[in-house]
Scaffold this active site. Structure first.
Site, PDB file in Angstrom:
ATOM      1  N   GLN A 155       0.842  -1.205   0.000  1.00  0.00           N
ATOM      2  CA  GLN A 155       0.000   0.000   0.000  1.00  0.00           C
ATOM      3  C   GLN A 155       0.875   1.252   0.000  1.00  0.00           C
ATOM      4  O   GLN A 155       1.896   1.307   0.683  1.00  0.00           O
ATOM      5  CB  GLN A 155      -0.887   0.019   1.239  1.00  0.00           C
TER       6      GLN A 155
HETATM    7  P1  GTP Z   1      -0.608  -6.133   0.245  1.00  0.00           P
HETATM    8  O1  GTP Z   1      -0.305  -6.942   1.466  1.00  0.00           O
HETATM    9  O2  GTP Z   1      -1.746  -5.191   0.442  1.00  0.00           O
HETATM   10  O3  GTP Z   1       0.603  -5.437  -0.292  1.00  0.00           O
HETATM   11  O4  GTP Z   1      -1.103  -7.163  -0.908  1.00  0.00           O
HETATM   12  P2  GTP Z   1      -0.402  -8.516  -1.400  1.00  0.00           P
HETATM   13  O5  GTP Z   1       0.516  -8.224  -2.533  1.00  0.00           O
HETATM   14  O6  GTP Z   1       0.177  -9.252  -0.247  1.00  0.00           O
HETATM   15  O7  GTP Z   1      -1.631  -9.326  -2.026  1.00  0.00           O
HETATM   16  P3  GTP Z   1      -2.418 -10.551  -1.374  1.00  0.00           P
HETATM   17  O8  GTP Z   1      -1.547 -11.763  -1.307  1.00  0.00           O
HETATM   18  O9  GTP Z   1      -3.059 -10.102  -0.132  1.00  0.00           O
HETATM   19  O10 GTP Z   1      -3.500 -10.839  -2.521  1.00  0.00           O
HETATM   20  C1  GTP Z   1      -4.388  -9.857  -2.974  1.00  0.00           C
HETATM   21  C2  GTP Z   1      -5.577 -10.512  -3.645  1.00  0.00           C
HETATM   22  O11 GTP Z   1      -5.172 -11.150  -4.850  1.00  0.00           O
HETATM   23  C3  GTP Z   1      -6.229 -11.603  -2.795  1.00  0.00           C
HETATM   24  O12 GTP Z   1      -7.624 -11.515  -2.972  1.00  0.00           O
HETATM   25  C4  GTP Z   1      -5.680 -12.882  -3.388  1.00  0.00           C
HETATM   26  O13 GTP Z   1      -6.543 -13.983  -3.225  1.00  0.00           O
HETATM   27  C5  GTP Z   1      -5.590 -12.507  -4.846  1.00  0.00           C
HETATM   28  N1  GTP Z   1      -4.574 -13.275  -5.587  1.00  0.00           N
HETATM   29  C6  GTP Z   1      -3.283 -13.500  -5.232  1.00  0.00           C
HETATM   30  N2  GTP Z   1      -2.642 -14.216  -6.178  1.00  0.00           N
HETATM   31  C7  GTP Z   1      -3.555 -14.466  -7.147  1.00  0.00           C
HETATM   32  C8  GTP Z   1      -3.487 -15.159  -8.404  1.00  0.00           C
HETATM   33  O14 GTP Z   1      -2.463 -15.694  -8.833  1.00  0.00           O
HETATM   34  N3  GTP Z   1      -4.644 -15.187  -9.135  1.00  0.00           N
HETATM   35  C9  GTP Z   1      -5.787 -14.604  -8.716  1.00  0.00           C
HETATM   36  N4  GTP Z   1      -6.850 -14.700  -9.503  1.00  0.00           N
HETATM   37  N5  GTP Z   1      -5.879 -13.935  -7.558  1.00  0.00           N
HETATM   38  C10 GTP Z   1      -4.770 -13.867  -6.782  1.00  0.00           C
END
Ligand code: GTP
Ligand code: MG
Length: 171
Positions: free
Chosen positions: A62
């Site tokens: 974020q």
């Molecule tokens: P921050 O902690 O806010 O920086 O986000 P992050 O990069 O850690 O992302 P996070 O792992 O929380 O995933 C964000 C969203 O993307 C979630 O709803 C996951 O389920 C979805 N997501 C993650 N990887 C994939 C993927 O390969 N395919 C799809 N369709 N959704 C995904």
């Protein structure tokens, strides 16, 4: 048994790119969590490969937390940079954050390996890893080993290839 070599990895990339989802999938099945929420600040996670023991700084992507990233650059021995391949609107933001990272004094002159995951390859409108690589101008990275893999963090597809590459870079 044999003690595995410990490696500190920084997991970076925009919010919602899938960083926490990917790191969670790399952990042993009994250590994985079911509900993943946006990361606040950062979280320290661990996973092992055949020869290495990784400690991951899973940073929040974020905007308001991105200024935390640089405090961990010095101790990072490898970087996993995650991109949401379906987020075309913010590809330029990802590129800017990557450039800021690469130009940082604690990263710039180090031969630190960078593994890119072009994540969310399962989504119908996602860009290929080749296209993501072009949009981020990865070919301009000449002084660090880097590799890009298409991945599906939910199913875990593409993760092993990436982590195998990373392990090879570190030995
Ligand atoms: P921050 O902690 O806010 O920086 O986000 P992050 O990069 O850690 O992302 P996070 O792992 O929380 O995933 C964000 C969203 O993307 C979630 O709803 C996951 O389920 C979805 N997501 C993650 N990887 C994939 C993927 O390969 N395919 C799809 N369709 N959704 C995904
Ligand atoms: Mg997260």
């Amino acid at each position: 048994g044999l003690k595995k070599k410990e490696v500190h990895v920084l997991c970076l990339g925009l919010d919602n790119s899938g960083k926490t989802t990917i790191i969670n999938k790399l952990k042993p099945a009994n250590a994985q969590t079911q509900d993943i929420v946006p990361t606040i600040g950062f979280s320290i996670e661990k996973f092992k490969t055949s020869s290495l023991s990784f400690t991951v700084f899973d940073m929040s992507g974020q905007g308001r937390y991105r200024n935390l990233w640089e405090h961990y650059y010095k101790e990072g021995q490898a970087i996993i940079f995650v991109i949401d391949s379906s987020d075309k609107l913010r590809m330029v933001v990802a590129k800017e954050e990557l450039e800021t990272l690469l130009n940082h004094a604690d990263i710039m002159h180090r031969r630190i390996p960078i593994l890119f995951f072009a994540n969310k390859m399962d989504l119908r409108d996602s860009l290929s890893s080749v296209k993501v690589s072009q949009l981020l101008c990865l070919e301009n990275i000449k002084d660090k080993p880097w590799h890009i893999c298409a991945s599906d963090g939910l199913k875990g597809e593409g993760l092993q290839e990436g982590v195998d590459w990373l392990q090879d870079q570190i030995q």
